[in-house]
Design a protein around this motif. Sequence first.
Motif, mmCIF file in Angstrom:
data_model
loop_
_atom_site.group_PDB
_atom_site.id
_atom_site.type_symbol
_atom_site.label_atom_id
_atom_site.label_comp_id
_atom_site.label_asym_id
_atom_site.label_seq_id
_atom_site.Cartn_x
_atom_site.Cartn_y
_atom_site.Cartn_z
ATOM 1 N N GLU A 6 -20.187 78.739 -82.060
ATOM 2 C CA GLU A 6 -19.873 79.956 -82.795
ATOM 3 C C GLU A 6 -19.920 79.704 -84.300
ATOM 4 O O GLU A 6 -19.654 78.593 -84.761
ATOM 5 N N GLY A 9 -17.038 83.161 -88.688
ATOM 6 C CA GLY A 9 -15.653 83.509 -88.928
ATOM 7 C C GLY A 9 -15.266 83.287 -90.376
ATOM 8 O O GLY A 9 -15.999 82.683 -91.158
ATOM 9 N N TRP A 36 -17.360 87.550 -75.374
ATOM 10 C CA TRP A 36 -16.504 87.120 -76.473
ATOM 11 C C TRP A 36 -15.054 87.303 -76.056
ATOM 12 O O TRP A 36 -14.681 88.344 -75.497
ATOM 13 N N ARG A 38 -10.826 86.156 -77.447
ATOM 14 C CA ARG A 38 -10.077 85.739 -78.623
ATOM 15 C C ARG A 38 -8.669 85.334 -78.227
ATOM 16 O O ARG A 38 -8.123 85.784 -77.220
ATOM 17 N N ARG A 45 -5.213 84.111 -74.290
ATOM 18 C CA ARG A 45 -6.588 84.455 -74.603
ATOM 19 C C ARG A 45 -6.945 85.769 -73.909
ATOM 20 O O ARG A 45 -6.595 85.983 -72.747
ATOM 21 N N VAL A 48 -12.676 90.386 -75.127
ATOM 22 C CA VAL A 48 -13.059 91.242 -76.238
ATOM 23 C C VAL A 48 -14.286 92.081 -75.886
ATOM 24 O O VAL A 48 -14.259 93.308 -75.978
ATOM 25 N N ASP A 90 -6.541 91.812 -85.330
ATOM 26 C CA ASP A 90 -7.760 91.151 -84.883
ATOM 27 C C ASP A 90 -7.768 89.667 -85.223
ATOM 28 O O ASP A 90 -8.673 88.942 -84.794
ATOM 29 N N TYR A 94 -11.906 83.209 -82.160
ATOM 30 C CA TYR A 94 -12.858 83.901 -81.304
ATOM 31 C C TYR A 94 -13.768 82.900 -80.616
ATOM 32 O O TYR A 94 -14.337 82.019 -81.262
ATOM 33 N N TYR A 95 -13.914 83.057 -79.308
ATOM 34 C CA TYR A 95 -14.722 82.172 -78.491
ATOM 35 C C TYR A 95 -15.844 82.948 -77.825
ATOM 36 O O TYR A 95 -15.630 84.057 -77.338
ATOM 37 N N CYS A 96 -17.017 82.363 -77.765
ATOM 38 C CA CYS A 96 -18.052 82.916 -76.906
ATOM 39 C C CYS A 96 -18.098 82.113 -75.617
ATOM 40 O O CYS A 96 -17.686 80.955 -75.561
#
Length: 124
Positions: A6, A9, A36, A38, A45, A48, A90, A94-96
């Motif tokens: 990622e 950010g 995605w 977060r 977690r 998203v 928000d 954030y993770y993919c």
Amino acid sequence: QVQLVESGGGLVQAGGSLRLSCATSGRSFSRYAMGWFRQAPGKEREFVAVVSRSGLSTNYADSVKGRFTITRDNAKNTVYLQMNSLKPEDTAVYYCAATARGDSSTLQGLYDYWGQGTQVTVSS
């Protein structure tokens, strides 16, 4: 093994925008639905957004609908998350993630591969 990285950010004021990118390795990117997720400090977690293998179907968490847009470019092996009208809530890492076991799934348990995460901080 799928590698996910990622980027994008950073720190942004409320109401601002960021675009996150997730670059992937391998020859089989188009075989994976991409999501995605977060995680905020002290929180679980959460889902998203997700985009299907073809890029034609998407799902979003209610909290981000109308503000975030997920897209993918299979030619570039990359998935994006465009985040507009950002709010302090928000703020999160954030993770993919990638799954070959479902299409447009919101269930974290179906995702087999995860990136390292990128920090998004929204100030008020």
